[in-house]
Scaffold this active site. Structure first.
Site, PDB file in Angstrom:
ATOM      1  N   HIS A  97      -5.084   2.918  -8.669  1.00 49.63           N
ATOM      2  CA  HIS A  97      -4.194   3.312  -9.753  1.00 49.63           C
ATOM      3  C   HIS A  97      -4.656   2.604 -11.019  1.00 49.63           C
ATOM      4  O   HIS A  97      -5.468   1.684 -10.964  1.00 49.63           O
ATOM      5  CB  HIS A  97      -2.725   2.987  -9.440  1.00 49.63           C
ATOM      6  N   ASP A 156       1.479  -3.938  11.758  1.00 53.17           N
ATOM      7  CA  ASP A 156       0.805  -5.139  12.244  1.00 53.17           C
ATOM      8  C   ASP A 156       1.742  -6.345  12.123  1.00 53.17           C
ATOM      9  O   ASP A 156       2.142  -6.732  11.019  1.00 53.17           O
ATOM     10  CB  ASP A 156      -0.475  -5.368  11.436  1.00 53.17           C
ATOM     11  N   SER A 189      -3.265  -3.754  -3.919  1.00 57.09           N
ATOM     12  CA  SER A 189      -3.694  -2.474  -4.484  1.00 57.09           C
ATOM     13  C   SER A 189      -5.203  -2.314  -4.399  1.00 57.09           C
ATOM     14  O   SER A 189      -5.949  -3.174  -4.857  1.00 57.09           O
ATOM     15  CB  SER A 189      -3.261  -2.404  -5.949  1.00 57.09           C
TER      16      SER A 189
END
Length: 360
Positions: A183, A309, A324
């Site tokens: 992004h 997890d 990110s």
């Protein structure tokens, strides 16, 4: 500095004004499209395309192309309070690119241009960008009583810095092309995408983790030295991430050899993994792709993922800001990158298809 979108998601990258110490915290349905034999052959050829996997944190600095307005204020003059920018119709998030026929490179250059003898106090032509569209207006700088200099009545910014995760590195004739974040880097106050004039990436170290909780996304705290050795340069910043060039690749010890790219039509709900660096240790963590979107053209938020997890949940609470760009792996192939965390359930988030990143 992260921002909440539609009260449900959050960017996993923070943009800060200092480049020395960065504190991250304050960012299905199946495709049934018919494919012609020609497209199938093309897709088969592209299927063999390979890249080196990321998963490592990097520090980033960007100098913007133009200056971004983050606030508008009045100017105290000998004639009282004046507001040149308000009168010119400017607004927060506008990107100023040219004034009086001269390019605005940064904050200093803008001040210098409007204080030239031939420009001081004159009605000037100003070019700017709003919502990706170029615009023109006229503005008359006002003389500030306290400093004696002409001003526009603006709070502006010309750079950004932060940390994120590198997604992939692709070998080229001149080195390596990289993609990160998934992004854009945006201005933290206006959420305006920062247009790149120049930028660099650096090695980054993780110094702490704040766990995510419902309603409060966690964060990765990292540090990098702007004066340190540069790993590469940033060429693009767009809605699918940050892209640029490196002289040498950063080696992922889990995947020292390149892996195949998985095209978006082959990404399916089910088991997958992400690669992330937590506590300065790069590891694979189990996730589920719980929804994939049919995207005929490039769009964000390609898939919804859930962290399953236990080790990662224990350490981070799920997805945290700073992850990110973490690569998403399914059946040994790179399918995309982590981009957002859900505010109300930090074990879930969005990912973007690698198709859209690799095409950049």
């Amino acid at each position: 500095m992260a921002r909440i979108f539609k009260a449900s998601i959050c960017f996993l990258f923070a943009v800060l004004l200092t480049a020395l110490i960065i504190n991250i915290g304050k960012f299905t349905y199946q495709d049934s499209l018919y494919i012609s034999p020609e497209l199938s052959a093309s897709a088969q050829a592209k299927k063999q395309e390979q890249v080196y996997l990321g998963g490592m944190p990097i520090g980033m600095t960007i100098k913007s192309q133009g200056v971004i307005i983050i606030g508008i204020t009045d100017i105290t003059t000998s004639e009282g309070q004046l507001a040149p920018s308000k009168a010119a119709g400017l607004a927060s998030g506008d990107i100023l690119t040219e004034i009086a026929g001269e390019t605005i490179d940064n904050v200093v250059s803008l001040d210098q241009i409007i204080n030239k003898e031939e420009n001081a106090g004159q009605r000037l032509v100003l070019k700017y960008i709003r919502n990706n569209r170029p615009r023109i207006t006229h503005i008359t700088p006002a003389c500030d009583s306290s400093s004696g200099r002409y001003k526009l009545g603006l709070w502006i910014r010309d750079s950004a810095a932060g940390i994120g995760t590198i997604t992939f590195m692709k070998q080229t004739k001149h080195g390596y092309y990289f993609g990160a974040l998934g992004h854009p880097i945006c201005d933290p106050d206006t959420l305006t995408m920062v247009p790149v004039r120049s930028g660099d990436i650096y090695k980054c170290s993780i110094i702490g983790i704040k766990k995510s909780q419902k309603g409060a996304p966690g964060e990765i705290k990292g540090v990098f030295l702007k004066e340190g050795k540069k790993l590469g340069t940033i060429k693009k910043n767009n809605k699918f991430g940050v892209f640029g060039e490196m002289d040498e690749k950063i080696v992922n010890p889990l995947y020292p050899k390149p892996v195949e790219i998985c095209k978006r039509r082959a990404v399916k709900p089910g088991r997958a993994k992400i690669i992330a660096t937590i506590d300065n240790e790069i590891k694979e963590y189990n996730i589920e792709i719980i929804k994939t979107s049919f995207q005929k053209t490039s769009e964000e938020k390609s898939m919804v993922i859930r962290v399953v997890d236990e080790e990662l949940i224990k350490k981070t609470g799920g997805i945290v800001q700073g992850m990110s760009g973490s690569p998403i792996i399914q059946n040994g192939k790179l399918v995309g990158a982590v981009t957002h965390v859900f505010i109300n359930d930090p074990t879930k988030g969005f990912g973007v298809y690698l198709d859209w990143m690799i095409e950049e």
